[in-house]
Structure formats: structure tokens, C-alpha cells
Design a protein around this motif. Structure first.
Motif, mmCIF file in Angstrom:
data_model
loop_
_atom_site.group_PDB
_atom_site.id
_atom_site.type_symbol
_atom_site.label_atom_id
_atom_site.label_comp_id
_atom_site.label_asym_id
_atom_site.label_seq_id
_atom_site.Cartn_x
_atom_site.Cartn_y
_atom_site.Cartn_z
ATOM 1 N N ALA A 1 0.858 -1.192 0.000
ATOM 2 C CA ALA A 1 0.000 0.000 0.000
ATOM 3 C C ALA A 1 0.893 1.241 0.000
ATOM 4 N N LEU A 2 0.309 2.382 -0.371
ATOM 5 C CA LEU A 2 1.117 3.562 -0.661
ATOM 6 C C LEU A 2 2.041 3.974 0.492
ATOM 7 N N ALA A 3 1.531 4.055 1.717
ATOM 8 C CA ALA A 3 2.389 4.509 2.823
ATOM 9 C C ALA A 3 3.548 3.543 3.031
ATOM 10 N N ASP A 4 3.261 2.239 2.965
ATOM 11 C CA ASP A 4 4.327 1.246 3.106
ATOM 12 C C ASP A 4 5.306 1.338 1.937
ATOM 13 N N ALA A 5 4.772 1.570 0.751
ATOM 14 C CA ALA A 5 5.633 1.690 -0.433
ATOM 15 C C ALA A 5 6.591 2.868 -0.284
ATOM 16 N N VAL A 6 6.077 3.985 0.219
ATOM 17 C CA VAL A 6 6.943 5.165 0.419
ATOM 18 C C VAL A 6 7.970 4.868 1.513
ATOM 19 N N ARG A 7 7.520 4.215 2.582
ATOM 20 C CA ARG A 7 8.447 3.892 3.671
ATOM 21 C C ARG A 7 9.576 3.002 3.157
ATOM 22 N N ARG A 8 9.220 1.981 2.414
ATOM 23 C CA ARG A 8 10.235 1.050 1.905
ATOM 24 C C ARG A 8 11.156 1.751 0.901
ATOM 25 N N ALA A 9 10.597 2.569 0.035
ATOM 26 C CA ALA A 9 11.418 3.242 -0.983
ATOM 27 C C ALA A 9 12.371 4.248 -0.349
ATOM 28 N N THR A 10 11.894 4.971 0.658
ATOM 29 C CA THR A 10 12.745 6.021 1.241
ATOM 30 C C THR A 10 13.898 5.448 2.059
ATOM 31 N N THR A 11 13.794 4.188 2.496
ATOM 32 C CA THR A 11 14.929 3.615 3.235
ATOM 33 C C THR A 11 16.157 3.506 2.331
ATOM 34 N N ARG A 12 15.941 3.523 1.020
ATOM 35 C CA ARG A 12 17.078 3.397 0.102
ATOM 36 C C ARG A 12 17.643 4.753 -0.328
ATOM 37 N N LEU A 13 17.028 5.839 0.144
ATOM 38 C CA LEU A 13 17.466 7.166 -0.281
ATOM 39 C C LEU A 13 18.478 7.744 0.697
ATOM 40 N N VAL A 14 19.528 8.339 0.140
ATOM 41 C CA VAL A 14 20.478 9.120 0.929
ATOM 42 C C VAL A 14 20.311 10.565 0.475
ATOM 43 N N GLY A 15 20.086 11.468 1.428
ATOM 44 C CA GLY A 15 19.932 12.866 1.046
ATOM 45 C C GLY A 15 18.777 13.513 1.769
ATOM 46 N N ALA A 16 18.240 14.548 1.158
ATOM 47 C CA ALA A 16 17.177 15.330 1.789
ATOM 48 C C ALA A 16 15.938 15.271 0.920
ATOM 49 N N TYR A 17 14.791 15.122 1.585
ATOM 50 C CA TYR A 17 13.564 15.117 0.803
ATOM 51 C C TYR A 17 12.361 15.545 1.635
ATOM 52 N N ALA A 18 11.489 16.278 0.989
ATOM 53 C CA ALA A 18 10.090 16.379 1.373
ATOM 54 C C ALA A 18 9.347 15.857 0.162
#
Ligand code: GLU
Length: 214
Positions: free
Chosen positions: A142-159
Motif C-alpha cells: 500500500a502507498l504509505a508502506d511503499a513510500v516507507r520502503r522506498a525512502t529507506t534506500r534514499l540518501v539525502g534530503a527530501y520532502a
């Protein structure tokens, strides 16, 4: 800097998003864009180089009907100011998002995603985020889980403001190193880079903390 506005409501949101962008103009930007979900699977998007006033003109010619949407003013960090690099970015008519900040590890992510078959339409660092969220949605999250999982792979700054184009009932926000607030309404909610963008629609706010997903 630059700005994000998003809305999920029971009334049309494009005018609210546009006014929010206008109120974020002081932060500086080179291009602007908006995407609104008209129906599940039917996303409409307008992006322009230059001022929010120009986006407003485009919207007069191409209205964006719908009650769920995200909008963005961009300050280019990766990829020149150009319509193709303006946000929102879309992956395979399933995921759309806006991003403020810088994804430092975008190069290796882009290479891996290209090898896995993703076609890139911009030179932005942001585009790896939309493909990463898409992959999690496609895997069944689901979308919130998808964002959570995807953002664990990001290094940097985001909103981030993220929509699943198949799901008209959800707007997901995430922040790490770039500001983002939730504006709480009655039967409607908003996100923005600062409260000023949302003062016409609410005076109640939740300030996201580092690492929050909402
Ligand atoms: N780094 C992203 C880009 O160049 C986002 C820039 C911004 O924060 O507006 O598109």
C-alpha cells in the motif's frame, strides 16, 4: 528551496494548490507544475517553465478537475530548468510525486532502475524516487508502506508528496531534511512546505518531524 503543496478534499483542489504555490513564490524557483487525479487511473498534469502566473494561464486552458493533487515549484539541482525536468514526476501511470531536496545517491539508483527496465524522462535526481515507490506498489505494498520502503534506500534530503494513481483516497507525505507541514481541515487535508501556503484553507497544522511519513 522551492515548494510543495498537496491536497485531498471533497471539493476541487486545483485553485487551492495554485494559490499555495503563489504563496511559496518567495522561496525562489525556476519552474512549476501540478497534477490532479480526475478518476482512478486518470491523472492530468500541467508543467511550465517560469512563473506560477504562467502555470495559471496553462490551467485556464487545461483545467485539472479532481479532489486529490500535488503541486510544486522547482529550484533545479539536477537537470536544467526545463518542462521535462519540472515536477510532478510520474511512473507508468501508477505513481506521481513532488520532491523538494536532493537525493545524493541518485546515480547508482538510476543505473539499477534503468537495468531493471525503467525509462527515464528527466535528468532529475527526483525521478529515482518515483520509480522506487512504483516498484513497491507493483510488489503489492500500500502507498504509505511503499513510500516507507522506498525512502529507506534514499540518501539525502527530501520532502515528498506522493499519490497512487489507482487510489483516489490517499495522499502520502514524507520528510527528511526538507520542511513539510500537514494542514488539517474538516473532511480535507493538505500538505505544504510552510504554513503560509495553506492559511486560506486552514489554521490547524501538524509539523512533520525528521523521518516522518504521514
Ligand atoms: N533536486 C530536485 C530537482 O532538481 C528537486 C529540486 C527542488 O527542491 O525543487 O528537480
Amino acid at each position: 528551496m522551492c515548494g510543495i503543496v498537496g491536497a485531498i478534499a471533497q471539493r476541487p483542489v486545483s485553485a487551492i494548490l495554485l494559490e499555495g504555490l503563489r504563496r511559496l513564490e518567495y522561496r525562489g524557483y525556476d519552474s512549476a507544475g501540478m497534477a490532479v487525479l480526475e478518476a482512478p487511473g486518470k491523472l492530468n498534469r500541467v508543467r511550465t517553465l517560469g512563473k506560477v502566473a504562467r502555470l495559471k494561464e496553462e490551467l485556464a486552458a487545461t483545467p485539472l478537475p479532481g479532489t486529490l493533487g500535488v503541486a510544486h515549484t522547482r529550484w533545479a539541482t539536477h537537470g536544467e530548468p526545463a518542462v521535462r525536468n519540472a515536477h510532478p514526476h510520474v511512473c507508468r501511470n501508477r505513481c506521481v510525486l513532488v520532491h523538494n531536496g536532493i537525493i545524493e545517491n541518485h546515480e547508482p539508483l538510476r543505473q539499477a532502475q534503468q537495468a531493471a527496465g525503467h525509462a527515464f524522462t528527466s535528468e532529475t535526481d527526483t525521478e529515482v524516487v518515483v520509480h522506487a515507490v512504483y516498484d513497491e506498489l507493483a510488489a503489492g505494498y500500500a502507498l504509505a508502506d511503499a513510500v516507507r520502503r522506498a525512502t529507506t534506500r534514499l540518501v539525502g534530503a527530501y520532502a515528498l508528496g506522493v499519490i497512487d494513481i489507482q487510489d483516489p483516497d490517499r495522499l502520502v507525505a514524507a520528510r527528511q531534511g526538507s520542511p513539510l507541514v500537514i494542514g488539517v481541515g474538516f473532511g480535507e487535508h493538505f500538505i505544504a512546505s510552510d504554513v503560509f501556503a495553506l492559511l486560506p484553507v486552514t489554521h490547524r497544522f501538524i509539523f512533520l518531524e525528521e523521518g516522518d511519513i504521514a
